[in-house]
Design an enzyme around this catalytic site. Structure first.
Site, short mmCIF file in Angstrom:
data_model
loop_
_atom_site.label_atom_id
_atom_site.label_comp_id
_atom_site.label_asym_id
_atom_site.label_seq_id
_atom_site.Cartn_x
_atom_site.Cartn_y
_atom_site.Cartn_z
N CYS A 3 11.85 -2.17 3.80
CA CYS A 3 10.82 -1.99 2.78
C CYS A 3 9.77 -0.95 3.23
CB CYS A 3 10.19 -3.34 2.45
SG CYS A 3 9.24 -3.35 0.91
N GLY B 297 0.79 -1.23 0.00
CA GLY B 297 0.00 0.00 0.00
C GLY B 297 0.81 1.27 0.00
N GLU C 148 15.87 -10.46 4.33
CA GLU C 148 15.44 -11.80 4.73
C GLU C 148 15.09 -12.68 3.54
OE1 GLU C 148 11.75 -10.37 3.25
OE2 GLU C 148 13.41 -9.39 4.26
N HIS D 23 14.84 -6.23 0.99
CA HIS D 23 14.51 -7.39 1.83
C HIS D 23 15.75 -8.20 2.19
CE1 HIS D 23 9.99 -7.50 1.41
NE2 HIS D 23 10.31 -6.64 0.46
#
Length: 369
Positions: free
Chosen positions: A253, A227, A345, A343
């Protein structure tokens, strides 16, 4: 049976049904990863988006029961060129087409995804619709597309955040406790913490500052999510409370955008965003270039050429995207907080950025020294 994809500017792509039968609407974006489609589909950050895969062959390894990043598929729709006729992998439990259909995800195959990607790069990400029902009419679908909601102003955090807190225990003896604010968190994030001896309390996005402080965490983590970051006023206020309390903070992020807003910076929508596992980012402190995993359509509007004075002291842009000079990280010099736009991860992707978890550990060690 045929299928049709219509962009809001009137461009039409035709193909074959893939996944569930029906109609769907969302923002058309493209993802450049050649692998990791299962992680992409189950990443909550893709809520509201119809994802076009630029790699031509999708579904070759099927779907397994271990690699999902959440409890369901989140994309609004899926676009591929050449779907695998038969999956082949020792971990596969079912085909991708079957998985999409079982979760009601409408898709289209046989599309010239190279042409679609080039169109989105030139014109920008835009609303689109897919219909694979009998007798689908492109003009009628276009009218529906233009009535569908825009990603600008979209608040999807309430859709993806956990409804109740849960705990992921540290592997072995726990060293620290982290409160992770779930804006659309992926399962590999608590696992990355656990491997470093950290117990993670995953909290709903709208936890109060008092509830957070009562937990007395050693650090706070702001997760990825979907969003428009301009809709996250409550989470921004929570972040300010964390900064006021001097608790070490790490965001990724969407969390990078939330921290940016808390520090007083604006955010803006990118033309077509960054999505995939091959995005080059430079660490400005060391000059090192990392190949990183991304999924974002918005960015922080912070100056690259100077240190900014904010209500929380000096802030610098720590990382920058080498393709377009987009802000890819922030570091606070006077409070223990930093963030990146990508990211670290990433499960199916590069691990160049995993050191950022260790940097967060170092902040917590310093505070507890």
């Amino acid at each position: 049976m045929s299928a049709v994809l219509v962009l809001e500017d009137g461009r039409v792509f035709r193909g074959e049904p893939y996944g569930a039968v029906g109609e769907t609407f969302g923002e058309a974006v493209f993802a450049t990863g050649m692998t990791g489609y299962q992680e992409t589909l189950t990443d909550p950050s893709y809520r509201g988006q119809i994802v076009c895969m630029t790699a031509p062959h999708i579904g070759n390894t099927g779907v397994n029961d271990e690699d999902d990043e959440s409890e369901r598929i989140w994309v609004n729709g899926y676009v591929v060129r050449d779907p695998a006729r038969r999956p082949s992998n020792w971990r596969s439990k079912r085909g991708l087409d079957e998985q999409l259909a079982s979760q009601g995800i409408v898709g289209i195959a046989g599309v010239d995804t190279r042409a679609l990607t080039r169109h989105l790069r030139e014109r920008g990400a835009m609303r689109c619709g897919i219909s694979n029902v009998d007798g689908a009419d492109a003009d009628e679908l276009l009218a529906k597309v233009r009535q569908s909601p825009s990603m600008v102003g979209a608040d999807y955090v309430a859709d993806v955040t956990t409804r109740r807190p849960y705990v992921v225990r540290a592997d072995g003896e726990p060293r620290f406790t982290v409160a992770a604010i779930d804006l659309g968190i992926k399962r590999n994030t608590p696992r990355s913490f656990a491997r470093r001896g950290i117990t993670t309390h995953v909290l709903p996005a709208y936890v109060t500052t008092q509830e957070l402080v009562t937990l007395a965490p050693d650090g706070v983590f702001l997760s990825n999510g979907p969003g428009d970051p301009a809709t996250t006023d409550a989470v921004v206020q929570l972040t300010k409370g964390v900064l006021d309390a001097g608790i070490p903070l790490f965001g990724i992020c969407f969390g990078n955008q939330v921290l940016g807003r808390a520090l007083g910076f604006g955010t803006y929508k990118l033309t077509f965003g960054h999505r995939g596992i091959n995005q080059p980012v430079q660490d400005r402190a060391t000059g090192k270039v990392e190949v990183t995993a991304h999924n974002h359509g918005f960015a922080v509007d912070a100056p690259l050429d100077r240190v900014s004075d904010t209500p929380y002291g000096r802030v610098e842009v720590s990382h920058v995207g080498l393709n377009d000079d987009v802000v890819e990280g922030l570091v606070c010099r006077d409070v223990p907080a930093f963030s990146v736009q990508y990211h670290p991860e990433a499960a199916a992707g590069p691990h160049d950025a995993s050191y950022l978890f260790d940097r967060f550990v170092a902040l917590m060690e310093e505070r507890n020294a």
